[in-house]
Design an enzyme around this catalytic site. Sequence first.
Site, PDB file in Angstrom:
ATOM      1  N   PRO A  31      52.610 -18.324  -5.174  1.00 35.67           N
ATOM      2  CA  PRO A  31      51.760 -17.885  -4.068  1.00 35.67           C
ATOM      3  C   PRO A  31      52.534 -17.046  -3.058  1.00 35.67           C
ATOM      4  O   PRO A  31      53.705 -17.297  -2.797  1.00 35.67           O
ATOM      5  CB  PRO A  31      51.298 -19.202  -3.437  1.00 35.67           C
ATOM      6  N   CYS A  32      51.849 -16.068  -2.481  1.00 30.83           N
ATOM      7  CA  CYS A  32      52.576 -15.076  -1.700  1.00 30.83           C
ATOM      8  C   CYS A  32      51.780 -14.577  -0.510  1.00 30.83           C
ATOM      9  O   CYS A  32      51.960 -13.453  -0.080  1.00 30.83           O
ATOM     10  CB  CYS A  32      52.902 -13.905  -2.604  1.00 30.83           C
TER      11      CYS A  32
END
Length: 741
Positions: free
Chosen positions: A208-209
Amino acid sequence: MINVKFYLDKADKSKKFPIHLVIRQKEIQVKVATGEKISKKDWDNKNQIVKDSEYCHKSINKFLSFLKQEVEKYFEAEPHSNFTDKKIKEKILSLVNSRKENTDVKIVNELPDTYDKNEKITFVDLFAGAGGFSEGFLQAETNTKYFDFLLGSDINENCELTHLARYNYQLGMDAEFLKQDITEPDFLDNLLKKIKNKNVDVVCGGPPCQSFSLAGKRKKFDKKDDLFAHYLNVIKILRPKYFVMENVKGILTKENGKIKEMVLQEIKSIIDLKEFNQLLLFISRLRKMEKENPFILDCYNLRLQFEQQTEKKLEKIRESFILNVENKFRLLTPKIVDYKTSKTDINIGTIRHGFNLLKRGSELAYIRKKVILEKANSDLDNDYFADKFDDFLTSIEPEEIIKQINQSFLNLNHPEKFKNEVNEIITALEIYNFSFDECVNGLKPFLNNIKLEKEFDEILSHIRLYNIEQPFVALASNYGVPQNRERVLFIGCRKDQILIKDVPPTVSENEKVTVFEALYDLDFVKNDDEKFVYEKIDLKAQYNGSTKKMTSLIKKRNIDGKLNENKGLTYAEWSKKGRLNGRFINAKNPFYVKSLEELENQLTHLVAPLHNHKTSKQNDVVIKRLEVILKAGDYDLAKKELNEIGLSSEKRNYNVLKPNSQSPTVMTIPDDYIHFSSPRALTVREMARLQSFDDSFVFQGKRSTGGNKRKFEVPQFTLVGNAVPPLMARAVALEILKNID
């Protein structure tokens, strides 16, 4: 007026009574068997339900209620002239037969004979979400190779539910799912148990970013920022032949490209433990040759040993490193300050306490993780708390502690003759915090002849486990996806494999799939409506005057989007047929469940040809606003008129889909998009089409959520919006299959 009732037909040989559905509407009367049978004593004719004395009463009643609801909706929506016995029977039987087929006993995971001689390439999918990577990899095959799915992993229950429903219950695979935070200490142990220590050929995943997405604000100390390191820790242990890491475009520019370079450096720093002793022996030889800086070489030797250690042993060897430097400082202290100063000076105290903090690295890492989680849970951002939390988190980073120790040495203004000893301590602490690549660069000045340089480079070529070029931007529409979604791909290639530098497009610019191609056949839902069966679209009636123009957008293609007018299918036909190549010949029909409890009881599965095709309930004001924006073709162009008629909105953006081009990036909020021909938001199924998911892939659990729940829940819209488009994943997987040895 329509009358829908259930009744018990004559008993069969087992003395069970079949439940029939009867529809009466003026001159029409239709009777259809529901496929359910019960004892007469268990039927409550007055209330039209199965009594709780029947073991399966809940699931049967749920199904009967669903059938009745669908029949009533059909009669409400269809013009009276369209009512025929045949049409009504077909609709009901499609639902009845789908359910019956799913409850029949059959071996689901039996592979066709054509796969017997093919090579199985294993893969695991980390941060799996809905399963976009998994789906694409299972679609990818060559004449000699195909992918075998070992395990998916994610932290959220709805990801697990969707995975189990699709891959275990529907496709009949034995792929495992690990619902656990990758940062937890026993994650790797649990992963290895789940895959039963099988060799893993490929690892894929997108840590996740959100903290550096171009789509939103960037946050400092976001809980998702350090997940790369944990992803790479899995790579170090599994040693796959290839790994794929997907991310948003923002990663290329975050901190002026430093994050991208850090990721590349970390990938290149993954070492081959089988060859690593060559480097340690080489440094031991250098140590014997070195006359001036033996202490620094000892530090490099000790630091490089970090690479070999498991998490538990690493803590001890890190502490040993700091103790070694601390002992040097103890010997130095009486030389640079007197006794009283050594006990009272703030700089000496800072240096000593800095060593204590560095020795307690694992405790500080735990505190860091908890504080970052608390920051996220309390939504600390753009307030007076955020900076204070960030300052604290910065202060316990090893880099900041070492920086403070360095400053304290400078403040002491120590005698010049002890400068070298002080510099050795500072250099040693910097080495402690070095990456593998920084250690390599730091050792180069000790290679004082060409012969040693060549030997060093040769050793490094054996030790580096993975090769990688620069990451590249992959545009989803280049791979047959009707969406201009840009994603960055890092593809790591083990040193014994061919280097993959990019993934060639499967379609040219003028072959790209359009929004109209993807969605036109689903445009039979109205406001606050849900459909479970496909309905025929009359393009001539719907697009009177522009029918020819619109139908010209529908083209026959191969799976990957390449035009094939002779043997191809349309994008919509591929979506209905599925892109899994006939491999799962015994797959069950698509079904929906709300929870893991429902999943375990197959009789509670809501089985139907079509799922996730439900529209939101929008009031007249919203519909009118959307009509104005749709007519203008652009939100900005519509704002003036919206203001004039009192329909302006605080909403930041609406994207009007253009039928003859690709959609913008599909996100997690459906209200961001307006359908190209109707004043409404998209359904989950329509968003899934834009992502290139097959219609048989059902997104399970809650449809949507809002407010604070968005931090913790992953409903259907979020599953779709966060996914890797399967057709893009398929192109990546095929490139790997072509090159893997």
